[in-house]
Design a protein around this motif. Structure first.
Motif, PDB file in Angstrom:
ATOM      1  N   GLY A 101       0.937  -1.142   0.156  1.00  0.00           N
ATOM      2  CA  GLY A 101      -0.191   0.090   0.174  1.00  0.00           C
ATOM      3  C   GLY A 101       1.021   1.145  -0.032  1.00  0.00           C
ATOM      4  N   ARG A 102       0.043   2.277   0.267  1.00  0.00           N
ATOM      5  CA  ARG A 102       1.042   3.759   0.422  1.00  0.00           C
ATOM      6  C   ARG A 102       0.412   4.312   1.581  1.00  0.00           C
ATOM      7  NH1 ARG A 102       4.650   4.060  -2.536  1.00  0.00           N
ATOM      8  NH2 ARG A 102       4.595   6.563  -2.481  1.00  0.00           N
ATOM      9  N   TRP A 103       1.373   5.028   2.272  1.00  0.00           N
ATOM     10  CA  TRP A 103       1.044   5.696   3.382  1.00  0.00           C
ATOM     11  C   TRP A 103       1.392   7.238   3.265  1.00  0.00           C
ATOM     12  CZ3 TRP A 103       4.693   8.656   6.089  1.00  0.00           C
ATOM     13  CH2 TRP A 103       5.990   8.617   5.824  1.00  0.00           C
ATOM     14  N   GLU A 104       0.801   8.234   4.070  1.00  0.00           N
ATOM     15  CA  GLU A 104       1.004   9.548   3.870  1.00  0.00           C
ATOM     16  C   GLU A 104       0.710  10.097   5.196  1.00  0.00           C
ATOM     17  OE1 GLU A 104      -1.141  11.657   0.880  1.00  0.00           O
ATOM     18  OE2 GLU A 104      -3.125  11.239   1.822  1.00  0.00           O
ATOM     19  N   VAL A 110      -1.503  11.882  12.761  1.00  0.00           N
ATOM     20  CA  VAL A 110      -2.713  10.935  11.741  1.00  0.00           C
ATOM     21  C   VAL A 110      -1.932  10.543  10.596  1.00  0.00           C
ATOM     22  CG1 VAL A 110      -4.752  10.747  10.841  1.00  0.00           C
ATOM     23  CG2 VAL A 110      -4.597  12.123  12.985  1.00  0.00           C
ATOM     24  N   LEU A 111      -2.004   9.269  10.273  1.00  0.00           N
ATOM     25  CA  LEU A 111      -1.429   8.778   8.772  1.00  0.00           C
ATOM     26  C   LEU A 111      -2.634   8.079   8.114  1.00  0.00           C
ATOM     27  CD1 LEU A 111       1.385   6.365  10.109  1.00  0.00           C
ATOM     28  CD2 LEU A 111       1.624   8.921   9.212  1.00  0.00           C
ATOM     29  N   ASN A 112      -2.451   8.330   6.717  1.00  0.00           N
ATOM     30  CA  ASN A 112      -3.528   7.679   5.955  1.00  0.00           C
ATOM     31  C   ASN A 112      -2.876   6.462   5.215  1.00  0.00           C
ATOM     32  OD1 ASN A 112      -6.000   8.994   6.161  1.00  0.00           O
ATOM     33  ND2 ASN A 112      -5.422  10.570   4.672  1.00  0.00           N
ATOM     34  N   VAL A 125      -4.722   6.107  10.745  1.00  0.00           N
ATOM     35  CA  VAL A 125      -4.156   5.712  12.092  1.00  0.00           C
ATOM     36  C   VAL A 125      -3.965   6.978  12.694  1.00  0.00           C
ATOM     37  CG1 VAL A 125      -2.313   4.584  13.078  1.00  0.00           C
ATOM     38  CG2 VAL A 125      -3.044   3.594  11.053  1.00  0.00           C
ATOM     39  N   GLU A 126      -4.368   7.006  13.921  1.00  0.00           N
ATOM     40  CA  GLU A 126      -3.907   7.970  15.091  1.00  0.00           C
ATOM     41  C   GLU A 126      -2.883   7.497  15.829  1.00  0.00           C
ATOM     42  OE1 GLU A 126      -6.005  11.225  18.295  1.00  0.00           O
ATOM     43  OE2 GLU A 126      -7.071   9.585  17.338  1.00  0.00           O
ATOM     44  N   VAL A 127      -1.766   8.391  15.955  1.00  0.00           N
ATOM     45  CA  VAL A 127      -0.620   7.817  16.936  1.00  0.00           C
ATOM     46  C   VAL A 127      -0.580   8.345  17.993  1.00  0.00           C
ATOM     47  CG1 VAL A 127       1.862   7.237  16.979  1.00  0.00           C
ATOM     48  CG2 VAL A 127       0.664   7.291  14.707  1.00  0.00           C
ATOM     49  N   PHE A 128      -0.562   7.758  19.262  1.00  0.00           N
ATOM     50  CA  PHE A 128      -0.986   8.198  20.480  1.00  0.00           C
ATOM     51  C   PHE A 128       0.764   8.348  21.192  1.00  0.00           C
ATOM     52  CE2 PHE A 128      -5.291   6.203  20.544  1.00  0.00           C
ATOM     53  CZ  PHE A 128      -5.773   7.386  20.612  1.00  0.00           C
ATOM     54  N   SER A 129       1.369   7.401  20.745  1.00  0.00           N
ATOM     55  CA  SER A 129       2.892   7.260  21.276  1.00  0.00           C
ATOM     56  C   SER A 129       3.501   6.538  20.299  1.00  0.00           C
ATOM     57  CB  SER A 129       2.742   6.546  22.698  1.00  0.00           C
ATOM     58  OG  SER A 129       4.078   6.456  23.248  1.00  0.00           O
ATOM     59  N   GLU A 131       7.239   5.216  20.319  1.00  0.00           N
ATOM     60  CA  GLU A 131       8.533   4.964  21.004  1.00  0.00           C
ATOM     61  C   GLU A 131       9.533   3.935  20.599  1.00  0.00           C
ATOM     62  OE1 GLU A 131       7.689   4.292  24.984  1.00  0.00           O
ATOM     63  OE2 GLU A 131       6.347   5.771  25.368  1.00  0.00           O
ATOM     64  N   PRO A 132      10.715   3.831  20.671  1.00  0.00           N
ATOM     65  CA  PRO A 132      11.446   3.078  19.810  1.00  0.00           C
ATOM     66  C   PRO A 132      11.173   1.201  20.083  1.00  0.00           C
ATOM     67  CG  PRO A 132      12.781   4.573  20.895  1.00  0.00           C
ATOM     68  CD  PRO A 132      11.594   4.760  21.481  1.00  0.00           C
ATOM     69  N   GLU A 133      10.456   1.159  21.425  1.00  0.00           N
ATOM     70  CA  GLU A 133      10.249  -0.324  21.408  1.00  0.00           C
ATOM     71  C   GLU A 133       8.475  -0.393  21.557  1.00  0.00           C
ATOM     72  OE1 GLU A 133      12.273  -2.930  21.550  1.00  0.00           O
ATOM     73  OE2 GLU A 133      13.586  -1.358  20.903  1.00  0.00           O
ATOM     74  N   MET A 134       7.756   0.545  21.441  1.00  0.00           N
ATOM     75  CA  MET A 134       6.215   0.470  21.666  1.00  0.00           C
ATOM     76  C   MET A 134       5.655   1.536  20.961  1.00  0.00           C
ATOM     77  SD  MET A 134       3.742   0.525  24.949  1.00  0.00           S
ATOM     78  CE  MET A 134       4.773  -0.870  25.649  1.00  0.00           C
ATOM     79  N   LEU A 135       4.840   1.136  20.020  1.00  0.00           N
ATOM     80  CA  LEU A 135       3.785   2.226  19.256  1.00  0.00           C
ATOM     81  C   LEU A 135       2.386   1.858  19.694  1.00  0.00           C
ATOM     82  CD1 LEU A 135       3.401   3.920  16.770  1.00  0.00           C
ATOM     83  CD2 LEU A 135       3.254   2.171  15.404  1.00  0.00           C
ATOM     84  N   LYS A 136       1.568   3.105  20.143  1.00  0.00           N
ATOM     85  CA  LYS A 136       0.465   2.892  20.236  1.00  0.00           C
ATOM     86  C   LYS A 136      -0.444   3.705  19.371  1.00  0.00           C
ATOM     87  CE  LYS A 136       1.287   2.486  25.330  1.00  0.00           C
ATOM     88  NZ  LYS A 136       0.953   2.949  26.780  1.00  0.00           N
ATOM     89  N   VAL A 137      -1.488   2.948  18.739  1.00  0.00           N
ATOM     90  CA  VAL A 137      -2.237   3.695  17.866  1.00  0.00           C
ATOM     91  C   VAL A 137      -3.776   3.453  18.033  1.00  0.00           C
ATOM     92  CG1 VAL A 137      -0.309   3.582  16.248  1.00  0.00           C
ATOM     93  CG2 VAL A 137      -2.060   1.780  16.032  1.00  0.00           C
ATOM     94  N   LYS A 138      -4.512   4.006  17.461  1.00  0.00           N
ATOM     95  CA  LYS A 138      -6.088   3.908  17.168  1.00  0.00           C
ATOM     96  C   LYS A 138      -6.329   3.773  15.786  1.00  0.00           C
ATOM     97  CE  LYS A 138     -10.635   5.505  17.935  1.00  0.00           C
ATOM     98  NZ  LYS A 138     -11.451   6.375  18.541  1.00  0.00           N
TER      99      LYS A 138
END
Length: 144
Positions: A101-104, A110-112, A125-129, A131-138
């Motif tokens: 796919g493609r991201w922007e 926020v990423l599409n 995707v909404e990125v809440f956090s 970090e190098p070892e953990m990614l939190k998203v909705k």
């Protein structure tokens, strides 16, 4: 005096327009730094879903180098600087199945993500956090 007023009536609006453009350029640079920081935090890693760490509608991803507990497969993704997005789903044969796919970046949080072949559903995707070892998203699917 008439020519002087005519000159001022042309110079002042042009000067105001130039000031607005310069101010917009300054704001854009700040936003660019934030969005670049977001992209840099996500690029160059394969992120796998750490469903054990999910809380409510917040999904947690960790780098594939993380010492995950046993699971019957994990979904994930990779993002490249050229806008390429690779989604990894669990294949029918228990391996991973890649969907290109493609991201922007929409803004600093926020990423599409889109899939030109439409074999996967586009999402945001909404990125809440990040970090190098953990990614939190909705994640929110666009066709909902």
């Amino acid at each position: 005096m008439g020519t002087l007023n005519s000159v001022y009536s042309k110079i002042i609006p042009a000067g105001l327009l130039l000031c607005l453009l310069l101010m917009a350029g300054t704001c854009k640079k700040k936003d660019d730094k934030k969005t670049a920081a977001l992209a840099n935090a996500l690029l160059g890693k394969t992120w796998l879903h750490s469903h054990e760490d999910d809380r409510g509608d917040t999904l947690v991803y960790r780098p594939n180098s993380y010492d995950f507990p046993p699971a019957r497969g994990r979904t994930g993704f990779t993002m490249e600087a050229d806008g390429t997005f690779r989604q990894y789903d669990i294949a029918p044969t228990d391996g991973l199945e890649e969907h290109p796919g493609r991201w922007e970046i929409v803004n600093d949080k926020v990423l599409n993500v889109t899939f030109p072949d439409k074999k996967s559903t586009d999402f945001q995707v909404e990125v809440f956090s990040a970090e190098p070892e953990m990614l939190k998203v909705k994640k929110q699917y666009k066709n909902q």
